[in-house]
Design a protein around this motif. Structure first.
Motif, PDB file in Angstrom:
ATOM      1  N   TYR B  32       0.453 -21.596 -45.359  1.00 33.86           N
ATOM      2  CA  TYR B  32       0.537 -22.790 -46.117  1.00 33.86           C
ATOM      3  C   TYR B  32       0.042 -22.317 -47.501  1.00 33.86           C
ATOM      4  N   TYR B  36      -2.923 -25.636 -57.506  1.00 32.45           N
ATOM      5  CA  TYR B  36      -3.886 -26.465 -58.128  1.00 32.45           C
ATOM      6  C   TYR B  36      -4.075 -26.367 -59.495  1.00 32.45           C
ATOM      7  N   LYS B  38      -6.770 -26.942 -62.799  1.00 31.59           N
ATOM      8  CA  LYS B  38      -8.235 -27.066 -63.072  1.00 31.59           C
ATOM      9  C   LYS B  38      -8.493 -27.115 -64.624  1.00 31.59           C
ATOM     10  N   GLU B  42     -14.516 -29.216 -63.886  1.00 29.20           N
ATOM     11  CA  GLU B  42     -13.977 -30.236 -62.889  1.00 29.20           C
ATOM     12  C   GLU B  42     -13.610 -29.505 -61.903  1.00 29.20           C
ATOM     13  N   GLY B  43     -13.329 -30.414 -60.815  1.00 26.53           N
ATOM     14  CA  GLY B  43     -12.878 -29.765 -59.688  1.00 26.53           C
ATOM     15  C   GLY B  43     -11.155 -29.656 -59.714  1.00 26.53           C
ATOM     16  N   PRO B  44     -10.661 -28.900 -58.957  1.00 28.55           N
ATOM     17  CA  PRO B  44      -9.117 -28.666 -58.585  1.00 28.55           C
ATOM     18  C   PRO B  44      -8.352 -29.788 -58.647  1.00 28.55           C
ATOM     19  N   PHE B  46      -4.861 -31.249 -57.086  1.00 23.05           N
ATOM     20  CA  PHE B  46      -3.553 -30.732 -56.307  1.00 23.05           C
ATOM     21  C   PHE B  46      -2.353 -30.964 -57.047  1.00 23.05           C
ATOM     22  N   SER B  49       2.616 -28.107 -52.728  1.00 28.49           N
ATOM     23  CA  SER B  49       2.238 -27.389 -51.741  1.00 28.49           C
ATOM     24  C   SER B  49       3.723 -26.880 -51.149  1.00 28.49           C
ATOM     25  N   ILE B  50       3.425 -25.731 -50.430  1.00 23.35           N
ATOM     26  CA  ILE B  50       4.832 -25.330 -49.570  1.00 23.35           C
ATOM     27  C   ILE B  50       4.262 -24.684 -48.223  1.00 23.35           C
ATOM     28  N   PHE B  89      -4.607 -22.307 -60.252  1.00 24.15           N
ATOM     29  CA  PHE B  89      -4.775 -21.588 -59.080  1.00 24.15           C
ATOM     30  C   PHE B  89      -3.759 -21.475 -57.785  1.00 24.15           C
ATOM     31  N   LEU B 100      -9.171 -22.687 -47.584  1.00 27.11           N
ATOM     32  CA  LEU B 100      -8.432 -22.175 -48.449  1.00 27.11           C
ATOM     33  C   LEU B 100      -8.851 -20.881 -49.234  1.00 27.11           C
ATOM     34  N   PHE B 102      -8.577 -18.751 -52.541  1.00 29.47           N
ATOM     35  CA  PHE B 102      -7.925 -19.039 -53.765  1.00 29.47           C
ATOM     36  C   PHE B 102      -7.522 -17.475 -54.705  1.00 29.47           C
ATOM     37  N   GLY B 103      -6.595 -17.806 -55.399  1.00 31.21           N
ATOM     38  CA  GLY B 103      -6.574 -16.638 -56.385  1.00 31.21           C
ATOM     39  C   GLY B 103      -7.238 -16.572 -57.597  1.00 31.21           C
ATOM     40  N   GLN B 104      -7.207 -15.652 -58.333  1.00 31.74           N
ATOM     41  CA  GLN B 104      -8.092 -15.766 -59.676  1.00 31.74           C
ATOM     42  C   GLN B 104      -7.993 -16.899 -60.693  1.00 31.74           C
ATOM     43  N   GLU B 107      -4.477 -18.892 -66.777  1.00 32.89           N
ATOM     44  CA  GLU B 107      -4.884 -19.970 -67.762  1.00 32.89           C
ATOM     45  C   GLU B 107      -3.606 -20.143 -68.656  1.00 32.89           C
TER      46      GLU B 107
END
Lengths: 117, 112
Positions: B32, B36, B38, B42-44, B46, B49-50, B89, B100, B102-104, B107
């Motif tokens: 999955y 996200y 961000k 702040e929080g990410p 959504f 998705s896939i 992200f 989950l 996460f990638g880096q 921006e």
């Protein structure tokens, strides 16, 4: 729906003290909560996974005695940073998942900026 | 060991054009994938998705493409708007509802 409240949004504490961060699911029951930390301009690093009523599972390299996680109810999880030091300064984010929750079950809190001086 | 990689730290796009954000992963057990958005402090939030059983999922201006053989996914934003400027992200999970990774982050800057 699916709101996660995290507080405080920011906190400054003295080195050696402990800080508690709360994460609440407001409109659903969070069976699982995840805690992340993020350094500036870096990725979100998973610290631990907690299931309600069980001990948290920590990721490799995360000190469980330093980062205490409690998930005593289906709506509340807490992260306590014990004996905080300047290197613990970071942005901490929680994520909650509930049964039947959309988005594969992840809703994030707004994060807590911890600064240890 | 970075299992999810976003190799472009930044992307600049003109308003109205397409933004393409890329993400690669190494773990073939990931099933999955999520994107996200961000903002700082702040929080990410959504986006989309896939599941690995699909190769495309579309939601309004956002489309995610998954190429399992290449272990690559991308997020397309069309048309790009200045309000899309944020850090994006990608994240992956091995099972539905699992942790989950996460990638880096990339921006995105959308210029008027």
């Amino acid at each position: 729906g699916a709101v996660v409240s995290q507080h405080p949004s920011w906190v400054i504490c003295k080195s050696g003290t402990s800080v508690k961060i709360e994460c609440r699911s407001l409109d659903f029951q969070a069976t699982t909560m995840f805690w992340y930390r993020q350094f500036p301009k870096q990725s979100l690093m998973l610290m631990a996974t907690s299931n309600e009523g069980s001990k948290a599972t920590y990721e490799q390299g995360v000190e469980k005695d330093k980062f205490l996680i409690n998930h005593a109810s289906l709506t509340l999880s807490t992260l306590t940073v014990t004996s905080a030091h300047p290197e613990d300064s970071s942005f901490y984010i929680c994520s909650a998942r509930g049964v039947g929750h959309r988005n594969y079950g992840y809703t994030f809190g707004s994060g807590t900026r911890l600064t240890v001086v | 060991d970075q299992q999810v990689k976003q190799n472009s730290p930044s992307l600049s796009v003109q308003e109205g054009r397409i933004s393409i954000l890329n993400c690669d992963y190494t773990n073939s057990m990931f099933d999955y994938f999520l994107w996200y958005k961000k903002y700082p402090a702040e929080g990410p939030t959504f986006l989309i998705s896939i599941s690995s059983i699909k190769d495309k999922n579309e939601d309004g201006r956002f489309t995610v493409f998954l190429n399992k053989s290449a272990k690559h996914l991308s997020l397309h934003i069309v048309p790009s708007q200045p309000g899309d400027s944020a850090v994006y992200f990608c994240a992956a999970s091995g099972i539905q509802g699992g942790k989950l990774i996460f990638g880096q982050g990339t921006e995105l800057s959308v210029k008027p």
